[in-house]
Design an enzyme around this catalytic site. Sequence first.
Site, PDB file in Angstrom:
ATOM      1  N   THR A  29      -0.118   5.534   6.111  1.00  0.00           N
ATOM      2  CA  THR A  29       0.693   4.370   6.461  1.00  0.00           C
ATOM      3  C   THR A  29       0.895   3.503   5.224  1.00  0.00           C
ATOM      4  OG1 THR A  29      -0.166   4.352   8.732  1.00  0.00           O
ATOM      5  CG2 THR A  29       0.864   2.334   7.942  1.00  0.00           C
ATOM      6  N   LYS A  64       0.822  -1.217   0.000  1.00  0.00           N
ATOM      7  CA  LYS A  64       0.000   0.000   0.000  1.00  0.00           C
ATOM      8  C   LYS A  64       0.857   1.269   0.000  1.00  0.00           C
ATOM      9  CE  LYS A  64      -3.105   2.680   2.905  1.00  0.00           C
ATOM     10  NZ  LYS A  64      -2.137   3.785   2.926  1.00  0.00           N
ATOM     11  N   LEU A 104      -5.116   0.010   7.132  1.00  0.00           N
ATOM     12  CA  LEU A 104      -3.968   0.885   7.331  1.00  0.00           C
ATOM     13  C   LEU A 104      -4.429   2.311   7.068  1.00  0.00           C
ATOM     14  CD1 LEU A 104      -1.028  -1.002   5.514  1.00  0.00           C
ATOM     15  CD2 LEU A 104      -1.468  -0.866   7.972  1.00  0.00           C
ATOM     16  N   ASP A 105      -3.956   3.261   7.867  1.00  0.00           N
ATOM     17  CA  ASP A 105      -4.295   4.667   7.659  1.00  0.00           C
ATOM     18  C   ASP A 105      -3.804   5.120   6.283  1.00  0.00           C
ATOM     19  OD1 ASP A 105      -5.215   4.647  10.246  1.00  0.00           O
ATOM     20  OD2 ASP A 105      -3.362   5.478  11.069  1.00  0.00           O
ATOM     21  N   GLN A 106      -4.389   6.194   5.778  1.00  0.00           N
ATOM     22  CA  GLN A 106      -3.994   6.688   4.455  1.00  0.00           C
ATOM     23  C   GLN A 106      -2.517   7.066   4.396  1.00  0.00           C
ATOM     24  OE1 GLN A 106      -3.075   9.898   3.345  1.00  0.00           O
ATOM     25  NE2 GLN A 106      -3.165  10.906   5.333  1.00  0.00           N
TER      26      GLN A 106
END
Length: 242
Positions: free
Chosen positions: A106, A67, A102-104
Amino acid sequence: MVLEKMLQSQGFGSRKYCQQLIKAGAVVIDGTVITDPKYKLKLQGLSFHVYNDEYTYREKVYIALNKPVGYECSHQATHHFSVFELIDDILLQRGVQTVGRLDQDTTGILLLTDDGQFLQALTHPKKHVPKVYQMHTVDPVTEQQIIQLGQGVELRNETGLFQATDIQLISEQHLQFTVHQGVYHQVKRMVAAVGNRVESLHRLQIGQLKLDQLAEGEYCYLTEQQILAAKNQSPDAQLLKI
């Protein structure tokens, strides 16, 4: 299983659309164009072509994605891109979901699947699947902060202590450790609890499945061995790289 049903199960669209694909001569199996939607198939080891693109039959799909920053783990992303924009439409048709989030901001390994039992096995709080994170911090990491993280910290609105294991100080502001829970913003909140702040965060590993050569923004299908490695909680188990 008949051909039209197989195509539908693989995410090619509605039953009617799959029938149209077949009748249009778009489907080739073992070098032969199949135009009968009711053609019976043996699914084990099945590969086929649709409009010259090759596919392998998969009862369930298990995907690892590297990601990038700026992507949300949501189908309806509001302020950023969606991670689902990075995968093929036929996977969306299958209803794949992210295994956790996952946070944007991360980066790193993110698993996606249409297997509800696999998703539950990796995300249920009682499973304690280990996840390894690397991070850069705003301030230099002190020895006392490492001790506190190893002993466990309290997080607001959460029950119990949250402990980091296998802590490695790579440089004075570059830290790596493993967590075994999966609460909201856990790593960032743990670092904040010891008086520091995460500047950037990267997830390197889930279970014994470690990100290695998969390019940022790319994904791959997991093998059976890699699927087991993702669920494995034993530090002595074989580490598999993707």
